[in-house]
Design an enzyme around this catalytic site. Structure first.
Site, PDB file in Angstrom:
ATOM      1  N   HIS A   1      31.650  -4.485  12.665  1.00  0.00           N
ATOM      2  CA  HIS A   1      33.025  -4.839  12.449  1.00  0.00           C
ATOM      3  C   HIS A   1      33.607  -4.032  11.593  1.00  0.00           C
ATOM      4  O   HIS A   1      33.161  -3.353  10.652  1.00  0.00           O
ATOM      5  CB  HIS A   1      33.000  -6.534  11.840  1.00  0.00           C
ATOM      6  CG  HIS A   1      32.633  -6.611  10.546  1.00  0.00           C
ATOM      7  ND1 HIS A   1      33.120  -6.452   9.327  1.00  0.00           N
ATOM      8  CD2 HIS A   1      31.459  -7.059   9.907  1.00  0.00           C
ATOM      9  CE1 HIS A   1      32.703  -6.586   8.115  1.00  0.00           C
ATOM     10  NE2 HIS A   1      31.512  -7.177   8.681  1.00  0.00           N
TER      11      HIS A   1
ATOM     12  N   ASP B   1      25.478  -5.829  10.749  1.00  0.00           N
ATOM     13  CA  ASP B   1      26.102  -6.260   9.969  1.00  0.00           C
ATOM     14  C   ASP B   1      25.434  -6.994   8.773  1.00  0.00           C
ATOM     15  O   ASP B   1      25.503  -8.207   8.533  1.00  0.00           O
ATOM     16  CB  ASP B   1      27.288  -7.247  10.762  1.00  0.00           C
ATOM     17  CG  ASP B   1      28.176  -8.015   9.624  1.00  0.00           C
ATOM     18  OD1 ASP B   1      28.209  -7.370   8.625  1.00  0.00           O
ATOM     19  OD2 ASP B   1      28.745  -9.021   9.842  1.00  0.00           O
TER      20      ASP B   1
ATOM     21  N   HIS C   1      31.198  -8.052  -0.394  1.00  0.00           N
ATOM     22  CA  HIS C   1      32.199  -9.043  -0.857  1.00  0.00           C
ATOM     23  C   HIS C   1      32.646  -8.717  -2.027  1.00  0.00           C
ATOM     24  O   HIS C   1      33.048  -9.787  -2.851  1.00  0.00           O
ATOM     25  CB  HIS C   1      32.067 -10.558  -0.409  1.00  0.00           C
ATOM     26  CG  HIS C   1      31.947 -10.941   0.850  1.00  0.00           C
ATOM     27  ND1 HIS C   1      31.979 -12.208   1.416  1.00  0.00           N
ATOM     28  CD2 HIS C   1      31.643 -10.299   2.168  1.00  0.00           C
ATOM     29  CE1 HIS C   1      31.790 -11.977   2.598  1.00  0.00           C
ATOM     30  NE2 HIS C   1      31.610 -10.815   3.346  1.00  0.00           N
TER      31      HIS C   1
ATOM     32  N   GLU D   1      36.138  -9.838  11.563  1.00  0.00           N
ATOM     33  CA  GLU D   1      34.934 -10.481  11.295  1.00  0.00           C
ATOM     34  C   GLU D   1      34.977 -11.541  10.242  1.00  0.00           C
ATOM     35  O   GLU D   1      34.682 -12.520  10.251  1.00  0.00           O
ATOM     36  CB  GLU D   1      33.582  -9.620  11.232  1.00  0.00           C
ATOM     37  CG  GLU D   1      32.630 -10.454  11.286  1.00  0.00           C
ATOM     38  CD  GLU D   1      31.920 -11.240   9.989  1.00  0.00           C
ATOM     39  OE1 GLU D   1      30.721 -11.613   9.851  1.00  0.00           O
ATOM     40  OE2 GLU D   1      32.299 -10.601   8.983  1.00  0.00           O
ATOM     41  N   GLU D   2      35.543 -10.893   8.852  1.00  0.00           N
ATOM     42  CA  GLU D   2      35.469 -11.623   7.606  1.00  0.00           C
ATOM     43  C   GLU D   2      36.142 -12.896   7.640  1.00  0.00           C
ATOM     44  O   GLU D   2      36.049 -13.714   6.824  1.00  0.00           O
ATOM     45  CB  GLU D   2      35.874 -10.486   6.625  1.00  0.00           C
ATOM     46  CG  GLU D   2      34.948  -9.488   6.423  1.00  0.00           C
ATOM     47  CD  GLU D   2      33.652  -9.781   6.010  1.00  0.00           C
ATOM     48  OE1 GLU D   2      33.225 -10.959   5.742  1.00  0.00           O
ATOM     49  OE2 GLU D   2      32.869  -8.805   5.867  1.00  0.00           O
TER      50      GLU D   2
ATOM     51  N   ASP E   1      29.621  -3.532   3.911  1.00  0.00           N
ATOM     52  CA  ASP E   1      29.851  -4.568   4.813  1.00  0.00           C
ATOM     53  C   ASP E   1      31.449  -3.926   5.250  1.00  0.00           C
ATOM     54  O   ASP E   1      32.475  -4.191   4.533  1.00  0.00           O
ATOM     55  CB  ASP E   1      29.946  -5.438   3.872  1.00  0.00           C
ATOM     56  CG  ASP E   1      30.323  -7.000   4.768  1.00  0.00           C
ATOM     57  OD1 ASP E   1      30.304  -6.833   5.894  1.00  0.00           O
ATOM     58  OD2 ASP E   1      30.574  -7.849   4.169  1.00  0.00           O
TER      59      ASP E   1
END
Lengths: 477, 477
Positions: free
Chosen positions: A285, A359, A430, A331-332, A297
């Site tokens: 992503h 991912d 994150h 995606e998130e 990420d």
């Protein structure tokens, strides 16, 4: 990624003995030449790839790229340019409408018994507080289940603090175990009358860095503000709670929703020489959370799949099927890109022979799992034999494929999990610390090797992988 | 701590051979019983102390305590209460006037070629920017010397970026090598016409956390805003600079000075049984930077000296001289407490037999250095023999004693350096990550053991340590 994981131990693994037996069956899945090419690809990748350059480019020239932001638009331009420059064919984008949320500023402080500021983030999608903030007493619980069991009169008017520590695991199961605190906690607390939610970060960092991610508000619950505080700050809050004195928090957040915006999936292909209409999909992503540059990420995943396909394109021999790299939008914050891909490509789905995504960080890949027609497990076992020199072990046939691939998987597309080692992933995932400094080019190269081997073998396999078994739920979102 | 360090290698060490020879001299510095008590103290401390409880209390009940802040006042109350509760005698405070500075908010962003926000802090004592901020092109230099060598026309109107990485060292010499970038860089840049200064953090953290600390403006230079960015952000900025495209930064800071405020040194004693007017001083500093709870800098030091003295007070035997614990005010932002102590105690200074401070993290202690009368080196060697089971080695006779002790040292008071291992200290020092999670109780106990041994032996020694040699400059501020 933001999926939930379940322990692999719940499912039967295909054992080494089984693998050997399977490999001994005279299968015509691959020619000797195709297998030899796979081994060459693998060894070349381990010797060094350009994957680090790709992720360095993305985080240097773009950085944070949360769905719908200016960074997101820059990332789409970057990806189109990069795929074009690298010689991919049919480079294009697919427009995707994405929800918009901006976090503004978040403040969490202890006001009693011992005033101190805490390091906090608003949970993605959460509503802001009133301008003047919220101040209330804290009620602490050890889990979402413990919260659900509390009577409303113990929660009403208070700020709920869910103090549950995430366990460090290689397979990310520790994440799945506590992520409901973040995704569902606010509505559970709100239905008991809480004024706000504060959770211990769903992450393993011992540093003072709070972990973001999304929540879902239930339609039957009031929408209350929700925050995550770092592990050391959760420790501090817990110590003050332990003093026995009433603990009061003050919260402020200017988070808010904006109208939806346009983003895009970005696609590039290595055309198949024999069956160009049959697709082997490699996904990652393109978006990231807003708090950091998204190196791991999912800049790492973008680099892995881009480079795996590029290495195949550089071979003298051509893949039989088309290898399609898809860099998914958003995606998130709601999986918009994966869903839109499946919708727009619905007629092509039966021609998707297999799909897999990167991912879960930089790697290394430590396990191969599949979700293929059971009659195709010997082929997976043979693929594993080529991967074994990379120290990759076998798993079971309940692979999830990755969050963006769920719609394809549910439509019957076989998927693989080239499981990336998540042991340290949730220290940085994150968070603001998701930087290039966390990436080791050698580890990335091992992951590229695994993805390149799997992509090459999938593209050259005699016959397909059947259709994905649906009997066992996995990778629930 | 914020001192500068110089490599120990520049000074002659007292060698093992010398130590053995020295120890073989029949010295009457200590009775066998005093030496045995020292060994008992050492072994008890290693078996477990309450030091972790002290630092936990300080960071839980107070947290950040920058000079003149509400936290600073709370720290003074906490220390008075703690010393009283622990049974210290003559617990008291000494008023100290401290400068006041508040950082407000700091924003540093790259605006070109690739816009991205950076993690930054205003350098302590720096002026704010105009309300609208400052935007200018960047000129990058690798060191303060390189900046000094630039012609003004290459700097004028620009933002100077000093991109020099701190080296990780056990003896903190890596810090001393780059700290002038922070303390002097702004004035050097301003005298060349720069509009602002940005430095790579003077710290070793690979995480996205910026390192604060103080600066000194020269009176002959314009006062320009000054910022530190984290190591990964400095990496990012350097990568954008390397693109060859002009790099522009946007800076904003609301830092400002306030009128001076009152703080206090906090003092507690274990009275001497034979020479109560002779003082062995154990120092640490009570203040911290504002960005974190100050667990390691200098909560650990506070805990070490407090606990070392408490363990001595619990002995059946009493120290001959008074052991005085001094928790200094405002070490971080101008050394106000150390200076005021020396001023108020000027008449007592000749009765300070020796002084040492804990202000370089939790430990372990790895080296003993002294600055005593040269005729007293055999006594130091004998002290080292009691410390050697703690894996402590000998150093030289150019100890600094610690920043707060400089006025005493310059007045001739002998000092010791019980050198705390600084290898990982600068990952967290002066950052938001200076939390209790970074402290290992067992390491802290080893440090307590070393400080307790040194304090006990200093308090029971026959005769004094001479006066501190002044011939070699050390610990320049």
């Amino acid at each position: 990624m933001h999926r939930m994981y379940r322990p692999a131990a719940l499912f039967p693994a295909f054992s080494a003995a089984f693998l050997l037996a399977a490999a001994a069956v005279p299968a015509a899945d691959w020619s000797e030449q195709d297998l030899a090419t796979a081994a060459t690809l693998r060894d070349r990748a381990v010797a060094g790839t350009n994957a680090f350059d790709h992720v360095s480019g993305l985080v240097t020239e773009v950085g944070p790229r949360f769905a719908g932001s200016a960074g997101d638009a820059a990332a789409v331009r970057w990806a189109l340019n990069r795929l074009g420059t690298l010689g991919f064919s049919n480079v294009r984008s697919q427009d995707v409408l994405v929800p918009r949320w901006v976090r503004g500023t978040a403040e969490v402080s202890i006001v009693a018994p011992y005033p101190q500021p805490l390091v906090a983030v608003a949970i993605g999608g959460s509503v802001g507080t009133p301008e003047e903030g919220i101040e209330a007493q804290v009620v602490t619980v050890g889990s979402l289940e413990a919260l659900s069991a509390l009577p409303a009169n113990q929660v009403s008017g208070k700020i709920v603090f869910i103090d549950q520590r995430m366990e460090r695991t290689r397979d990310a199961s520790g994440y799945g175990a506590v992520v409901p605190n973040r995704s569902q906690g606010a509505s559970v607390a709100a239905n008991l009358g809480a004024t706000a939610l504060v959770i211990r970060s769903v992450g393993t960092s011992p540093d003072r860095v709070a972990h973001t991610g999304g929540l879902s508000y239930r339609t039957d619950a009031p929408r209350i503000p929700a925050f995550a505080i770092s592990n050391p700050d959760a420790d501090l809050l817990a110590r003050q709670v332990k003093s026995g004195k009433p603990v009061r928090l003050r919260l402020r957040s200017t988070a808010r929703e904006l109208p939806p915006a346009w983003s895009a999936n970005v696609i590039g292909e290595i055309p198949g020489s024999q069956s160009p209409n049959e697709v082997v999909l490699l996904g990652a992503h393109l978006d990231s959370w807003d708090v950091g540059p998204g190196a791991v990420d999912d800049g790492a995943g973008v680099a892995i799949v881009m480079e795996a396909a590029r290495l195949i394109a550089k071979l003298d021999r051509k893949p039989a099927r088309t290898i399609r790299v898809v860099l998914f939008a958003n995606e998130e914050f709601g999986l918009s890109g994966g869903r839109e891909y499946a919708r727009l490509m619905s007629e092509e789905i039966p021609r998707h022979v297999i799909a897999f995504e990167a991912d879960l960080g930089q790697g290394p890949v430590w396990r191969l799992q599949s979700r293929v027609g059971v009659e195709q497990l010997p082929a997976v076992a043979q693929m594993l034999q080529v991967l074994e020199p990379l120290k990759i072990e076998g798993g079971d046939n309940t692979a999830s494929g990755g969050a963006d691939l769920r719609p394809l998987r549910e439509a019957g597309v076989p998927v693989l999990d080239l499981s990336l080692d998540a042991t340290n992933y949730f220290d940085i995932h994150h968070t603001t610390n998701d930087t290039l400094a966390k990436i080791d080019p050698k580890i990335l190269d091992q992951s590229v090797a695994a993805y390149a081997v799997a992509a090459w073998l999938a593209s050259t396999k005699q016959g397909d992988f059947g259709r994905a078994s649906q009997q066992t739920s996995a990778g629930s979102h």
